[in-house]
Design an enzyme around this catalytic site. Sequence first.
Site, PDB file in Angstrom:
ATOM      1  N   GLY A 164     -11.621  -1.158   3.749  1.00 46.47           N
ATOM      2  CA  GLY A 164     -11.569  -0.141   4.799  1.00 46.47           C
ATOM      3  C   GLY A 164     -10.182   0.439   4.948  1.00 46.47           C
ATOM      4  N   VAL A 165     -10.029   1.240   5.986  1.00 50.70           N
ATOM      5  CA  VAL A 165      -8.779   1.961   6.215  1.00 50.70           C
ATOM      6  C   VAL A 165      -7.729   1.035   6.825  1.00 50.70           C
ATOM      7  CG1 VAL A 165      -7.769   3.976   7.374  1.00 50.70           C
ATOM      8  CG2 VAL A 165     -10.149   4.038   6.634  1.00 50.70           C
ATOM      9  N   VAL A 166      -6.463   1.249   6.442  1.00 48.75           N
ATOM     10  CA  VAL A 166      -5.355   0.479   7.021  1.00 48.75           C
ATOM     11  C   VAL A 166      -4.479   1.421   7.845  1.00 48.75           C
ATOM     12  CG1 VAL A 166      -3.437  -1.090   6.561  1.00 48.75           C
ATOM     13  CG2 VAL A 166      -5.375  -1.015   4.978  1.00 48.75           C
ATOM     14  N   ASP A 222      -6.451 -10.643  -7.508  1.00 44.79           N
ATOM     15  CA  ASP A 222      -6.245  -9.183  -7.474  1.00 44.79           C
ATOM     16  C   ASP A 222      -4.761  -8.857  -7.330  1.00 44.79           C
ATOM     17  OD1 ASP A 222      -7.084  -6.518  -7.538  1.00 44.79           O
ATOM     18  OD2 ASP A 222      -7.246  -6.391  -5.361  1.00 44.79           O
TER      19      ASP A 222
END
Length: 297
Positions: A16-18, A128
Amino acid sequence: MEDFEKIEKIGEGTYGVVYKGRNRLTGQIVAMKKIRLESDDEGVPSTAIREISLLKELKHENIVCLEDVLMEENRIYLIFEFLSMDLKKYMDSLPVDKHMESELVRSYLYQITSAILFCHRRRVLHRDLKPQNLLIDKSGLIKVADFGLGRSFGIPVRIYTHEIVTLWYRAPEVLLGSPRYSCPVDIWSIGCIFAEMATRKPLFQGDSEIDQLFRMFRILKTPTEDIWPGVTSLPDYKNTFPCWSTNQLTNQLKNLDANGIDLIQKMLIYDPVHRISAKDILEHPYFNGFQSGLVRN
């Protein structure tokens, strides 16, 4: 949520958005990672729960600290300490002809590896690692962020999905479809990041999985059963792979001393069984005489 206010959007995270935000009570600047829930029925996604449970366990000076977890209607917010710069942005900001100071490279490599050793000892893989999720501050501290794809692993290592690591930093056993993998996937990623810090250029810039493999093979030579027992049995190995027969890695690492080159070679060993461990990286002669204090960037 009333204790926090958003200041500006700073990026897109894995889920999602940060946002950059502020704690209204303390004035502290924070990073707010918003995770949207698909519907009220589903509750918090298991991916988010995994990330939260991992981060709460992982308290280390080189790991981004999770300050709080907040629910709001069909959203969850993860509140992290805020660092404005990441390693990719930092390297991109340097003049074209300027390399990172060798002591800064050593310091960053030591700190990143210390964080990963801390994780590996707790049976946690990151999976990652890339310059974009290594956050830095002006004092020379570097912290590993975004454990979104990390997952505790037991023994034996479970069969994992293999869509995990950003292509350029992805280990060969993952690219070749190995159903089981472990700590060495993170070591490969760190080796690629080390080379990039030393040269300012990503080592293997593939634009597809097969292109990524061929770029590795060109530089490290095509793996055979002699150097990687079992490689020809991996699901995505093909007998038709082109055969590059010489290792060109040293030619790519002109700025590194002999110990640095030796360490990268050990981090980029094809066979995960023989790839160097995080513990052994920290004890490698590359760090001889290195004081583990911070080096300002």
